[in-house]
Design a protein around this motif. Structure first.
Motif, short mmCIF file in Angstrom:
data_model
loop_
_atom_site.label_atom_id
_atom_site.label_comp_id
_atom_site.label_asym_id
_atom_site.label_seq_id
_atom_site.Cartn_x
_atom_site.Cartn_y
_atom_site.Cartn_z
N ARG A 320 0.85 -1.35 -0.04
CA ARG A 320 0.09 0.04 0.09
C ARG A 320 0.86 1.39 0.05
O ARG A 320 0.61 2.09 -0.67
CB ARG A 320 -0.85 0.08 1.23
N GLU A 321 2.06 1.30 0.95
CA GLU A 321 2.88 2.50 0.75
C GLU A 321 3.50 2.73 -0.53
O GLU A 321 3.90 3.87 -0.85
CB GLU A 321 3.84 2.22 1.77
N CYS A 322 3.82 1.45 -1.34
CA CYS A 322 4.46 1.70 -2.55
C CYS A 322 3.72 2.28 -3.40
O CYS A 322 3.93 3.11 -4.20
CB CYS A 322 5.08 0.39 -3.11
N SER A 323 2.40 1.73 -3.51
CA SER A 323 1.21 2.50 -4.32
C SER A 323 1.09 3.79 -4.07
O SER A 323 0.68 4.70 -4.92
CB SER A 323 0.03 1.37 -4.24
N ARG A 324 0.98 4.17 -2.71
CA ARG A 324 0.62 5.49 -2.46
C ARG A 324 1.83 6.53 -2.98
O ARG A 324 1.50 7.68 -3.28
CB ARG A 324 0.70 5.64 -0.85
N GLN A 325 3.02 5.98 -3.10
CA GLN A 325 4.22 6.88 -3.41
C GLN A 325 4.51 6.66 -4.95
O GLN A 325 5.30 7.27 -5.40
CB GLN A 325 5.32 6.35 -2.50
N GLY A 326 3.64 6.04 -5.65
CA GLY A 326 3.58 5.74 -7.02
C GLY A 326 4.90 4.93 -7.42
O GLY A 326 5.48 5.08 -8.46
N VAL A 327 5.36 3.83 -6.46
CA VAL A 327 6.42 3.04 -6.51
C VAL A 327 6.12 1.65 -6.83
O VAL A 327 5.23 1.09 -6.10
CB VAL A 327 7.35 2.82 -5.35
N TYR A 328 6.49 0.89 -7.90
CA TYR A 328 6.06 -0.42 -8.23
C TYR A 328 7.19 -1.31 -8.39
O TYR A 328 7.53 -1.46 -9.65
CB TYR A 328 5.11 -0.27 -9.54
N PRO A 329 7.72 -2.01 -7.50
CA PRO A 329 8.86 -2.65 -7.35
C PRO A 329 8.49 -4.15 -8.30
O PRO A 329 7.36 -4.18 -8.02
CB PRO A 329 9.11 -2.91 -6.19
N GLU A 330 9.29 -4.49 -8.88
CA GLU A 330 9.33 -5.56 -9.78
C GLU A 330 9.48 -6.84 -8.84
O GLU A 330 10.32 -6.94 -8.18
CB GLU A 330 10.52 -5.79 -11.00
N PRO A 331 8.42 -7.97 -9.06
CA PRO A 331 8.47 -9.14 -8.36
C PRO A 331 9.76 -9.90 -8.87
O PRO A 331 10.11 -9.79 -9.90
CB PRO A 331 7.20 -9.88 -8.65
N VAL A 332 9.83 -10.92 -8.10
CA VAL A 332 11.05 -12.02 -8.45
C VAL A 332 10.26 -13.31 -8.48
O VAL A 332 9.31 -13.53 -7.82
CB VAL A 332 12.20 -11.96 -7.61
N GLU A 333 10.99 -14.26 -9.21
CA GLU A 333 10.31 -15.67 -9.50
C GLU A 333 11.35 -16.45 -8.60
O GLU A 333 12.69 -16.45 -8.75
CB GLU A 333 10.33 -16.04 -10.82
#
Length: 434
Positions: A320-333
């Protein structure tokens, strides 16, 4: 069985064979002398002050009898406080010295206009009440209140006097300290500083004392056990199409493994949350876990960080904090699973990390492996009747009621080889329960 979880911690930890039932970790002991802050040794959830670090207290400055200082260090009592707890109250007698091992405290007193005001902040390594060891009786002019969860060590002045009465060298040192003339004060209320200008000289620098820890930590294997009881009638008549004893054992083993992971996280002796070094613990800046907080963890475990471990609700709060700040980290497999990550370091869910009554939790970051001087799991393989590594199922008996008994045992522990292998983000707000 709904209680079965992914148990990522058990899967990710590199497991070390512990042949003798114990695993010794020899560390170098390092601390700074003369920096004005007290440092501590931590064993699980237990904290002790380093005896020579007591020289940071004004009355003990320059006193070097290690036997007496060791006796004095053993007289301190550990106390735990929750946010908002009052440690000392204004108006009470000053009869105790308090060392802040971990946490954030505030000195609160009367402000300029009669209201409550924060007069100062105390954090790891700070101390207050030291004049109780040598001065005349007086009362606290302010209160000290915990801002975060805090661990402190306290020493009553009466216990200090008991030791001084028996140790002549300590008694003489305290007397000399009392008789020392007070230095003149400047117009600002500060002690005058004797200066010499225009000459070459060598300033006195803080010294660092480095040695091996006098009592190396030995991790003994812990055990989780239970006795499975199955009636022979069930085993004889109802083992088709599925073997009832086998299914009972399977679920029992699952429950033991769940308990094993819980202990690896929370045990007061070897649990990772309690074994994180006090200097490797940080608090969130604003409550919820933010990208800045995760970066702060990475600065503490910057050498080959392996993974974050967090409660699923803490992971959701970070998202939620990432979305609020407009940050979208890449997931890893990882092993076919798509996991959230930060700076390329995967974040694994672990429901064994506790959530407090105030809806806060913790996030751990660790480096793993013996070669990397990281965190390792400890177990003993090759057990009699072993069904999984470190887990055995032994048939015990059939009693007079025709009930079969099986002893199911799991042996395990965990070790943090060097302090910077593990860091914890504390007081992580995860939001209000729905």
């Amino acid at each position: 069985m709904q209680g079965i979880s992914s148990r990522w911690l058990l899967k990710l930890l590199p497991w070390v064979q512990c042949g003798g039932g114990a695993y010794r970790v020899n560390r170098r002991l390092a601390y700074t002398v003369g920096d004005g802050r007290v440092e501590f040794i931590q064993t699980g959830a237990n904290v002790q002050v380093i005896p020579l670090e007591l020289g940071e207290l004004p009355v003990l400055r320059g006193y070097e009898d290690e036997d007496v200082l060791g006796d004095l260090a053993g007289r301190f009592e550990q106390r735990e406080y929750e946010p908002g707890d009052v440690i000392v109250a204004a108006g009470q007698p000053v009869d105790t010295v308090v060392l802040v091992a971990h946490g954030k405290l505030e000195k609160v007193g009367e402000g300029e206009y009669g209201g409550e005001a924060v007069l100062g902040t105390l954090a790891d390594g700070s101390f207050f009440g030291a004049d109780a060891l040598h001065g005349e009786a007086h009362d606290w002019a302010y209160s000290v209140r915990a801002v975060t969860a805090a661990t402190v060590l306290t020493l009553a002045a009466s216990r200090f006097r008991e030791l001084a009465d028996r140790a002549e060298s300590l008694r003489e040192h305290v007397t000399a300290f009392r008789d020392r003339p007070e230095r003149a004060a400047s117009a600002e209320g500060e002690a005058e500083i004797a200066l010499a200008a225009g000459h070459d000289g060598e300033p006195v620098l803080p010294g660092t004392f480095v040695d091996y820890e006098p009592e190396p930590r030995e991790y003994e294997l812990s055990v989780a056990q239970t006795v499975l009881r199955v009636h022979t009638r069930v085993a004889d008549l109802y083992s088709q199409p599925m073997d009832q004893v086998e299914q009972q054992l399977r679920l029992t083993v699952e429950a033991l493994r769940e308990r094993q992971e819980h202990e690896l996280v929370n045990n007061r002796d070897f649990g990772l949350l309690n074994n994180a070094d006090l200097r490797q613990r940080v608090h969130t800046r604003s409550g919820p876990p933010t990208p800045d907080d995760m970066d702060e963890l990475l600065t503490l475990v910057w050498k080959e960080p392996a993974f974050f471990l967090a409660h699923p609700r803490a992971i959701a709060a970070f998202g939620r904090e990432c979305s609020r700040q407009g940050v979208y980290p890449e997931p890893v497999e990882v092993q076919g699973h798509h996991l959230p990550a930060w700076r390329g370091v995967p974040i694994y869910p672990c429901n064994k990390i506790p959530v407090s009554r105030t809806r806060t939790s913790s996030i751990m970051l660790m480096r793993t492996g013996e070669s990397a001087q990281g965190v390792v799991g400890l177990h003993r393989t090759g057990l009699q009747d072993e069904v999984q590594p470190g887990l055995s199922v032994r048939f015990m008996q059939i009693d007079e009621q025709a009930i079969m008994s099986y002893l199911v045992s799991a042996y395990y522990s965990a070790a943090v080889l060097v302090p910077d292998a593990l860091a914890v983000l504390e007081s992580v707000e995860i939001g209000v329960a729905q």
